[in-house]
Design a protein around this motif. Sequence first.
Motif, mmCIF file in Angstrom:
data_model
loop_
_atom_site.group_PDB
_atom_site.id
_atom_site.type_symbol
_atom_site.label_atom_id
_atom_site.label_comp_id
_atom_site.label_asym_id
_atom_site.label_seq_id
_atom_site.Cartn_x
_atom_site.Cartn_y
_atom_site.Cartn_z
ATOM 1 N N LEU A 163 0.857 -1.185 0.000
ATOM 2 C CA LEU A 163 0.000 0.000 0.000
ATOM 3 C C LEU A 163 0.891 1.232 0.000
ATOM 4 O O LEU A 163 1.999 1.220 0.551
ATOM 5 C CB LEU A 163 -0.919 0.005 1.225
ATOM 6 N N SER A 164 0.404 2.293 -0.563
ATOM 7 C CA SER A 164 1.233 3.479 -0.796
ATOM 8 C C SER A 164 1.431 4.342 0.433
ATOM 9 O O SER A 164 2.302 5.218 0.439
ATOM 10 C CB SER A 164 0.627 4.329 -1.919
ATOM 11 N N MET B 138 -8.147 -4.159 -1.702
ATOM 12 C CA MET B 138 -7.792 -4.331 -0.293
ATOM 13 C C MET B 138 -8.794 -5.229 0.413
ATOM 14 O O MET B 138 -8.436 -6.007 1.304
ATOM 15 C CB MET B 138 -7.731 -2.974 0.422
ATOM 16 N N LYS C 68 -3.116 3.686 5.291
ATOM 17 C CA LYS C 68 -3.950 2.660 4.673
ATOM 18 C C LYS C 68 -3.789 1.320 5.398
ATOM 19 O O LYS C 68 -4.752 0.569 5.564
ATOM 20 C CB LYS C 68 -3.606 2.520 3.202
ATOM 21 N N TYR C 69 -2.546 1.022 5.824
ATOM 22 C CA TYR C 69 -2.342 -0.191 6.614
ATOM 23 C C TYR C 69 -3.099 -0.094 7.948
ATOM 24 O O TYR C 69 -3.714 -1.066 8.395
ATOM 25 C CB TYR C 69 -0.854 -0.413 6.873
#
Length: 380
Positions: free
Chosen positions: A50-51, A144, A55-56
């Motif tokens: 993930l960028s 995701m 988001k994680y």
Amino acid sequence: MNISSAFYDFRNRNVQISRWRLSIDPLLPLVLLLLAWALSSRYYPEMLYLSAAWKYWMLGGLTAVFITVSILIHELGHSSVARALNIPIERIHLYLFGGMAELQHRPHAARQEFWIALAGPMASLGVALFSWVMYALVLDPTFMAWYFFRFLALINLLIALFNLLPIFPLDGGRLLRSVIWAVNGNYLRASWLTKRAGSFIAGLLLLLALADYTWLQSDYVIFSGILALYMMYTWYSGRYELNYMPSAGDLIRPAPEAETTQALVEQLMPPREQLLKRCIFPVLEHGEPYERLIIEGKVLNSAADDISQLPAKPAVTGDFIDLDEPNSWSSSVVYNAEWIPVYHSGRVVGMCDAKELRFWLQQNENAIHLWLPRTGKGIT
């Protein structure tokens, strides 16, 4: 759900949603935060790229929350079937590593215990199946959500399988007892055999873990050791319930020196006024036991009602227990409420959990001496 049917009791950490009362361990948010950290910093970074770190954290936090939701669904499975079998639910409690549906009274038939115990794992398997459909048939690894549903499917499958281990008080242990109970017809004997079977299985798991550590040395040696120790602890803590044999004092709520019915109600019921509808109260103002009059709790709206203005009626068999009259507490008596007055030596000494009394008398007629006045704990 109506918005008015949901509230949070900050003092008791209870959430009320319509008819469901949910209590939450105060440390549960901390566990969720630690779980979200582990998932977002360890698990998901190894699964996908993930960028951005947020988001994680979003994915890990959502997964942690839904693990708790999965446990809640498991307990709602138990609760829904219990209510369908006319066993009210006291509350659902979520603690650090699991949950518990508390029944107002124990299942009084083997089939009831069987279906209530089975409902939790079946609910977890239902969530696992839905999650599997989402990641295997609907989504693909470019989303995701694919990783989220894959993890959710695995965790719910593990929840179901773990709870099906035949060690009491896990669901598998309750299923085992219900089957033995159905076969031999006696709850006490079934509980004893379930305790012995649980000790054998927990000991076997411990021996397998030691063998793994000593000889096999597999990659799962730490997991097998933790599982074996936890199963030993589970069996150890559950044995108290399996050994439970109540005395009179355990099922009688004493009412020392209650001189009026109003005082008796106010002494015994608050802060649980929901008990009112499940009670029969004696009228203490009319010279019992020669003229036993009773008031049904279902006519009371609260403990503060003026009882003198409410209708009373003569007591009949099933409305009371007199410790001096064994026929009033025979296992053949059908009681007319869950809580009924108890008399001894011509006076009211408390209120009895009548459903529990009848159940124990049916299961063990040889222990009927426990209910003689001289053995009643708290009865004078």
